[in-house]
Design a protein around this motif. Structure first.
Motif, PDB file in Angstrom:
ATOM      1  N   ASP A 159     -74.870 -16.761 -28.474  1.00 33.21           N
ATOM      2  CA  ASP A 159     -75.183 -15.719 -29.451  1.00 33.21           C
ATOM      3  C   ASP A 159     -75.473 -14.410 -28.726  1.00 33.21           C
ATOM      4  OD1 ASP A 159     -75.668 -14.628 -31.908  1.00 33.21           O
ATOM      5  OD2 ASP A 159     -77.729 -15.364 -32.034  1.00 33.21           O
TER       6      ASP A 159
ATOM      7  N   ASP B 195     -76.865 -11.519 -29.409  1.00 31.16           N
ATOM      8  CA  ASP B 195     -77.721 -10.672 -30.229  1.00 31.16           C
ATOM      9  C   ASP B 195     -78.243  -9.517 -29.376  1.00 31.16           C
ATOM     10  OD1 ASP B 195     -79.453 -12.016 -28.580  1.00 31.16           O
ATOM     11  OD2 ASP B 195     -80.773 -12.722 -30.166  1.00 31.16           O
ATOM     12  N   TRP B 196     -79.052  -8.662 -29.998  1.00 31.28           N
ATOM     13  CA  TRP B 196     -79.542  -7.458 -29.302  1.00 31.28           C
ATOM     14  C   TRP B 196     -80.355  -7.818 -28.064  1.00 31.28           C
ATOM     15  CZ3 TRP B 196     -84.620  -6.532 -28.392  1.00 31.28           C
ATOM     16  CH2 TRP B 196     -85.547  -7.277 -29.116  1.00 31.28           C
TER      17      TRP B 196
ATOM     18  N   THR C   7     -80.080 -10.442 -26.082  1.00 28.79           N
ATOM     19  CA  THR C   7     -79.178 -10.891 -25.018  1.00 28.79           C
ATOM     20  C   THR C   7     -78.484  -9.689 -24.382  1.00 28.79           C
ATOM     21  OG1 THR C   7     -78.863 -12.999 -26.134  1.00 28.79           O
ATOM     22  CG2 THR C   7     -77.219 -12.387 -24.486  1.00 28.79           C
TER      23      THR C   7
ATOM     24  N   SER D  62     -85.856  -9.201 -23.213  1.00 35.06           N
ATOM     25  CA  SER D  62     -84.947 -10.278 -23.592  1.00 35.06           C
ATOM     26  C   SER D  62     -85.631 -11.641 -23.527  1.00 35.06           C
ATOM     27  CB  SER D  62     -83.721 -10.259 -22.674  1.00 35.06           C
ATOM     28  OG  SER D  62     -82.847 -11.323 -22.967  1.00 35.06           O
TER      29      SER D  62
ATOM     30  N   HIS E   2     -86.042 -14.698 -26.171  1.00 37.22           N
ATOM     31  CA  HIS E   2     -85.451 -15.987 -25.787  1.00 37.22           C
ATOM     32  C   HIS E   2     -86.263 -16.526 -24.611  1.00 37.22           C
ATOM     33  CE1 HIS E   2     -82.128 -15.141 -28.432  1.00 37.22           C
ATOM     34  NE2 HIS E   2     -81.898 -13.999 -27.800  1.00 37.22           N
TER      35      HIS E   2
END
Length: 84
Positions: A2, A4-5, A7, A49, A53
């Motif tokens: 994914d 996403d922003w 990452t 980040s 995550h």
């Protein structure tokens, strides 16, 4: 995977740290401000980040990476003041 922003922010941070290491390797007399600021920005972006995550070992690594960059900046500032 994914993208996403968080990452994407992590990828930019990774690019900063790799770029700083490449700069250090390629330059005979690297500017410590460029080196340490780039490393600090990279660590900060990777930290953002990692807060989204979570990966605790990597988060701790980025804390140390940022601390070393701040120490390097302080050392460069003291060195600059002593030259004047």
């Amino acid at each position: 995977m994914d993208l996403d922003w968080a990452t994407l922010v992590g990828f930019v941070g990774m690019a900063c740290i790799i770029g700083a290491y490449a700069y250090l390797t390629w330059q005979d007399e690297p500017n410590p401000f460029v080196l340490h600021i780039t490393n600090l920005v990279g660590a900060a972006l990777l930290t953002v980040s990692l807060l989204v995550h979570m990966n605790l070992p990597s988060l701790v690594l980025e804390g140390f990476w940022a601390a070393i960059a701040i120490w390097g900046l302080a050392k460069a500032m003291r060195s600059r003041r002593n030259v004047r």
